[in-house]
Write an enzyme that holds these catalytic residues in place. Sequence first.
Site, mmCIF file in Angstrom:
data_model
loop_
_atom_site.group_PDB
_atom_site.id
_atom_site.type_symbol
_atom_site.label_atom_id
_atom_site.label_comp_id
_atom_site.label_asym_id
_atom_site.label_seq_id
_atom_site.Cartn_x
_atom_site.Cartn_y
_atom_site.Cartn_z
ATOM 1 N N ARG A 140 0.845 -1.184 0.000
ATOM 2 C CA ARG A 140 0.000 0.000 0.000
ATOM 3 C C ARG A 140 0.885 1.241 0.000
ATOM 4 O O ARG A 140 2.064 1.192 0.366
ATOM 5 C CB ARG A 140 -0.903 0.011 1.237
ATOM 6 C CG ARG A 140 -1.813 -1.212 1.371
ATOM 7 C CD ARG A 140 -2.603 -1.154 2.671
ATOM 8 N NE ARG A 140 -3.547 -2.258 2.800
ATOM 9 C CZ ARG A 140 -3.288 -3.412 3.416
ATOM 10 N NH1 ARG A 140 -2.092 -3.606 3.971
ATOM 11 N NH2 ARG A 140 -4.209 -4.360 3.494
ATOM 12 N N HIS A 152 -2.659 2.925 -6.039
ATOM 13 C CA HIS A 152 -3.109 1.695 -5.381
ATOM 14 C C HIS A 152 -3.348 0.573 -6.384
ATOM 15 O O HIS A 152 -3.330 -0.606 -6.016
ATOM 16 C CB HIS A 152 -4.393 1.959 -4.586
ATOM 17 C CG HIS A 152 -4.766 0.838 -3.665
ATOM 18 N ND1 HIS A 152 -4.105 0.606 -2.466
ATOM 19 C CD2 HIS A 152 -5.716 -0.127 -3.758
ATOM 20 C CE1 HIS A 152 -4.650 -0.444 -1.865
ATOM 21 N NE2 HIS A 152 -5.624 -0.907 -2.632
ATOM 22 N N ARG A 196 -0.675 -2.129 -6.450
ATOM 23 C CA ARG A 196 -0.863 -3.232 -5.495
ATOM 24 C C ARG A 196 -1.869 -4.244 -6.045
ATOM 25 O O ARG A 196 -1.673 -5.460 -5.905
ATOM 26 C CB ARG A 196 -1.334 -2.660 -4.161
ATOM 27 C CG ARG A 196 -1.826 -3.691 -3.143
ATOM 28 C CD ARG A 196 -2.170 -3.003 -1.828
ATOM 29 N NE ARG A 196 -3.055 -3.798 -0.996
ATOM 30 C CZ ARG A 196 -2.671 -4.785 -0.194
ATOM 31 N NH1 ARG A 196 -1.396 -5.106 -0.129
ATOM 32 N NH2 ARG A 196 -3.540 -5.448 0.541
ATOM 33 N N HIS A 200 -3.916 -9.213 4.674
ATOM 34 C CA HIS A 200 -5.343 -9.193 4.990
ATOM 35 C C HIS A 200 -5.648 -10.145 6.141
ATOM 36 O O HIS A 200 -5.062 -11.220 6.250
ATOM 37 C CB HIS A 200 -6.173 -9.590 3.765
ATOM 38 C CG HIS A 200 -6.342 -8.493 2.772
ATOM 39 N ND1 HIS A 200 -7.118 -7.385 3.012
ATOM 40 C CD2 HIS A 200 -5.814 -8.326 1.533
ATOM 41 C CE1 HIS A 200 -7.072 -6.575 1.956
ATOM 42 N NE2 HIS A 200 -6.288 -7.129 1.046
ATOM 43 N N TYR A 259 -9.219 -12.421 -5.651
ATOM 44 C CA TYR A 259 -8.116 -12.586 -6.588
ATOM 45 C C TYR A 259 -8.040 -14.019 -7.104
ATOM 46 O O TYR A 259 -7.678 -14.247 -8.258
ATOM 47 C CB TYR A 259 -6.801 -12.164 -5.928
ATOM 48 C CG TYR A 259 -6.715 -10.672 -5.747
ATOM 49 C CD1 TYR A 259 -6.457 -9.844 -6.834
ATOM 50 C CD2 TYR A 259 -6.937 -10.083 -4.514
ATOM 51 C CE1 TYR A 259 -6.404 -8.469 -6.692
ATOM 52 C CE2 TYR A 259 -6.889 -8.707 -4.349
ATOM 53 C CZ TYR A 259 -6.621 -7.902 -5.444
ATOM 54 O OH TYR A 259 -6.585 -6.552 -5.291
#
Length: 296
Positions: A116, A224, A227, A250, A259
Amino acid sequence: MTAAEDDRIIPHNPCRIRGAGDEHAEERPVLTVSQVFELAERVGLRPIGSVRTVKDGAYRLRFQRHGAMRTHPEIFLTQAEAERALWKMAMEGKADSTQDRRFRAMVLLATFASLRWGEVSALRRMDVDLKARTVRVRVAFVERSAGGLMLGPPKSQAGRRTVGIPQSIVPVLQEHMDTYVQSEAGSLMFPAAKGGPIRRSGFSTRTRWVDVVTEMGLPGLHFHDLRHTGNMLAAEPGAGLKDLMARMGHDNVRAAMIYQHAVRGADEAITNAIDRQLEARDDDDEGTAGTLVPAG
């Protein structure tokens, strides 16, 4: 929900709103590896020239071409218009330029380590181990709405993590650390011009981010999204949920599953390959039905 479902302190959650827990995130662009490297090169492009005020408050630009300074024939109403014209000339090779490589490593590391903005801007020299090819995320910068930067923990508890660095970008990081990072272990990896933490707005202005991504045919691309691209690349080899969660920082599986689902095209490719083998078998008059093969 914890009080209601896990601890049974209350019979139900009085704060539930239908649909409030559902995420409907806008689909973001995913760059190719080539585009990432092109972007890393372009954010450092600096045209050689200057903008000068002329009569009636208008502006005229001077630019270098093949080593000689020249004056642009057009008069610009604003300084911003003149600066954009100078930058565009450099992009098109109509004006000489220099290459500031201080942000090249930042773009590559943020992408391929799935970092990030607050995480990559807070990295120190001691957080990057090029021999082990890892980057350690310990803290992150947060820009307050009232102004000022606050250094604190990453966005989630899982945000504190160690992420592997691809070998391909190690030479770029080594060059960056040798050239732009002070020798002290606590020195910022990506400092602002005066040595302090870099702000997102300062980065965008310094790199002319909006102009660069628009020129590349990627208007609206956010930092962003780098990422996001890195997360997609991490998911392609078929990594498990826990591995993806650890790399992305996460706490829950929802983002990792997004994803995983996004790269399910790999499964389709496998299925198609099987189909081709089945078709080839059907075309073989001899056939191999009933043949036993080792299962190992």
